[in-house]
Design an enzyme around this catalytic site. Structure first.
Site, short mmCIF file in Angstrom:
data_model
loop_
_atom_site.label_atom_id
_atom_site.label_comp_id
_atom_site.label_asym_id
_atom_site.label_seq_id
_atom_site.Cartn_x
_atom_site.Cartn_y
_atom_site.Cartn_z
N ASN A 1 10.19 -4.88 -8.21
CA ASN A 1 11.48 -5.03 -8.90
C ASN A 1 12.45 -5.90 -8.11
OD1 ASN A 1 11.51 -3.67 -11.40
ND2 ASN A 1 11.52 -1.68 -10.36
N ASP B 1 -0.95 -4.44 3.53
CA ASP B 1 0.47 -4.07 3.73
C ASP B 1 0.89 -4.62 5.09
OD1 ASP B 1 2.24 -1.56 2.24
OD2 ASP B 1 2.98 -2.33 4.16
N HIS C 1 12.75 -5.72 -18.01
CA HIS C 1 12.56 -4.35 -17.54
C HIS C 1 13.89 -3.88 -16.98
CE1 HIS C 1 10.55 -0.89 -15.97
NE2 HIS C 1 10.88 -1.17 -14.73
N ILE D 1 4.49 -6.17 -9.88
CA ILE D 1 5.20 -4.93 -10.29
C ILE D 1 6.54 -4.81 -9.56
CG2 ILE D 1 5.01 -2.43 -10.53
CD1 ILE D 1 2.05 -2.55 -10.52
N ALA E 1 0.84 -1.20 0.00
CA ALA E 1 0.00 0.00 0.00
C ALA E 1 0.87 1.25 0.00
CB ALA E 1 -0.93 -0.02 1.21
P1 A3D Z 1 6.75 1.91 -1.84
O1 A3D Z 1 6.02 3.21 -1.85
O2 A3D Z 1 7.99 1.80 -1.02
O3 A3D Z 1 5.70 0.77 -1.39
C1 A3D Z 1 6.07 -0.53 -1.12
C2 A3D Z 1 5.16 -1.03 0.00
O4 A3D Z 1 5.44 -2.43 0.20
C3 A3D Z 1 5.39 -0.33 1.33
O5 A3D Z 1 4.17 0.24 1.79
C4 A3D Z 1 5.86 -1.45 2.28
O6 A3D Z 1 5.37 -1.33 3.60
C5 A3D Z 1 5.25 -2.67 1.59
N1 A3D Z 1 5.86 -3.94 1.96
C6 A3D Z 1 7.17 -4.21 2.25
N2 A3D Z 1 7.31 -5.52 2.56
C7 A3D Z 1 6.08 -6.07 2.49
C8 A3D Z 1 5.59 -7.38 2.69
N3 A3D Z 1 6.39 -8.38 3.07
N4 A3D Z 1 4.26 -7.60 2.51
C9 A3D Z 1 3.44 -6.60 2.14
N5 A3D Z 1 3.85 -5.32 1.93
C10 A3D Z 1 5.16 -5.08 2.11
O7 A3D Z 1 7.16 1.49 -3.32
P2 A3D Z 1 6.37 1.78 -4.69
O8 A3D Z 1 4.92 1.54 -4.47
O9 A3D Z 1 6.82 3.08 -5.25
O10 A3D Z 1 7.01 0.64 -5.60
C11 A3D Z 1 6.73 -0.72 -5.34
C12 A3D Z 1 7.64 -1.63 -6.16
O11 A3D Z 1 7.38 -1.43 -7.55
C13 A3D Z 1 9.14 -1.41 -5.97
O12 A3D Z 1 9.79 -2.68 -5.92
C14 A3D Z 1 9.54 -0.66 -7.23
O13 A3D Z 1 10.90 -0.86 -7.55
C15 A3D Z 1 8.62 -1.31 -8.23
N6 A3D Z 1 8.39 -0.58 -9.49
C16 A3D Z 1 8.34 -1.31 -10.62
C17 A3D Z 1 8.09 -0.69 -11.83
C18 A3D Z 1 8.03 -1.51 -13.07
O14 A3D Z 1 7.79 -0.99 -14.14
C19 A3D Z 1 8.26 -2.94 -13.01
C20 A3D Z 1 7.91 0.68 -11.89
C21 A3D Z 1 7.95 1.40 -10.70
C22 A3D Z 1 8.20 0.76 -9.49
#
Ligand code: A3D
Length: 320
Positions: free
Chosen positions: A121, A34, A176, A119, A11
């Site tokens: 990474n 989350d 990616h 999604i 989340a």
């Molecule tokens: P962020 O805002 O840090 O959110 C990640 C969430 O995951 C946080 O709220 C954490 O509390 C939660 N979390 C951590 N461990 C756990 C767990 N074990 N179970 C459940 N929740 C957990 O990150 P974001 O939302 O900006 O990005 C999320 C992911 O997407 C990252 O790995 C990025 O690198 C990736 N991402 C991928 C792309 C692609 O195009 C593939 C693009 C942008 C971001």
């Protein structure tokens, strides 16, 4: 007909944006999960209060309990940690691999019939690991990257040609990351391939090469500007388009990290390819003819994915 259920694992920035989009579009009721206590509940409450203003009926709830994702039709996974200064790629891999293990087990126990879009990474390795840990059929687990990468490519092309984004169709293959393969020959403006537009004097090879490079480092460009995180609006919008294709049995052909069984000479890996998404999940991988340059670029990308999987297997012996 009962409402559909969309579960969002993670989340954070993308998870919150996904919840807003899914609710606005009334794709179904939304459950935000989350491990951080309070975050999914707080975001869900805030988003619920958009309902009266924006006129949507979707129920949005927040939870720290996997039992609440039971019966989800679509699950979008963004759980994990982004790379921080001083952290190696392997450090990130190790941490997010553990996250995929707990997420995969949660999905297996509570929502094994869902269509799962990953999604987190490094995408091509995490989607593979998530499939392994969840045990779901390969056609029901897919990675989101290509829709975003081709949206970035399309945006830059629309700016270059000064045309409506609606008329641009951009094509990206491969993993990616820096090794992704934007395919210029299959990218068009209103059906006219980019090489023809160059011949027509509408752009130059140099400009298009620069756009290809900017697309490859598109994520890094945004990280550099934001400084506190990575892109989230376009990644969320991209995953929502994949969810809609599944829920609506749209048979859309979208670039996504799909499990290959011999296509493009690859067996057993998740790689970014054009694939049809409909009610059965990934219904078909579309194999297109590539010229030698695109083929060798794709091979570099495939090799990079293989290397990541070997690293995953070295970290978690249950994957070997
Ligand atoms: P962020 O805002 O840090 O959110 C990640 C969430 O995951 C946080 O709220 C954490 O509390 C939660 N979390 C951590 N461990 C756990 C767990 N074990 N179970 C459940 N929740 C957990 O990150 P974001 O939302 O900006 O990005 C999320 C992911 O997407 C990252 O790995 C990025 O690198 C990736 N991402 C991928 C792309 C692609 O195009 C593939 C693009 C942008 C971001």
């Amino acid at each position: 007909m009962a409402r559909k259920k969309i579960a969002l694992i993670g989340a954070g920035n993308i998870g919150g944006t996904l919840a807003h989009l899914a609710a606005q579009k009334e794709l179904g009721d939304v459950v935000l999960f989350d491990i951080a206590e309070g975050i999914p509940q707080g975001k869900a409450l805030d988003l619920s209060q958009c309902g009266p203003v924006q006129g949507f009926d979707a129920k949005v709830t927040g939870t720290n309990d996997y039992a609440d994702i039971a019966g989800a039709d679509v699950i979008i996974v963004t759980a994990g940690v982004p790379r921080k200064p001083g952290m190696s790629r392997d450090d990130l891999l190790g941490i997010n691999l553990k996250v995929m293990k707990s997420v995969g087990e949660g999905i297996k126990a509570h929502a094994p019939d869902a269509f799962v879009i990953c999604i987190t990474n490094p995408l091509d390795a995490m989607v593979w690991a998530l499939r392994e840990f969840s045990g779901l059929p390969h056609n029901k687990v897919v990675g989101m990257a290509g829709v975003l990468d081709s949206a970035r490519f399309a945006t830059f092309l629309a700016w270059e040609f000064d045309v409506s984004i609606r008329d641009v169709n951009a094509f990206v293959l491969g993993g990616h990351g820096d090794t992704m393969v934007p395919v210029v020959e299959y990218s068009t403006v209103s059906g006219i391939p980019i090489p023809d537009l160059i011949k027509m004097g509408k752009s130059s090879k140099e400009n298009i090469d620069a756009i290809v490079q900017r697309t490859r480092s598109g994520g890094g460009e945004i990280v550099g500007l934001l400084k506190t995180g990575s892109a989230f609006y376009a990644p969320a919008a991209s995953a929502i388009s994949m969810a809609e294709a599944y829920l609506g049995d749209q048979k859309r052909i979208l670039p996504c990290a799909a499990h290959l069984t011999g296509q493009y000479g690859v067996d057993g890996l998740y790689v970014g390819v054009p694939a049809m998404i409909g009610a059965d999940g990934i219904e078909e991988v579309v194999e297109i003819a590539l010229d030698d340059e695109a083929k060798s670029n794709l091979q570099v990308s495939i090799d990079a994915v293989k290397e990541l999987l070997e690293a995953c297997k070295a970290i978690d012996s249950s994957l070997a």
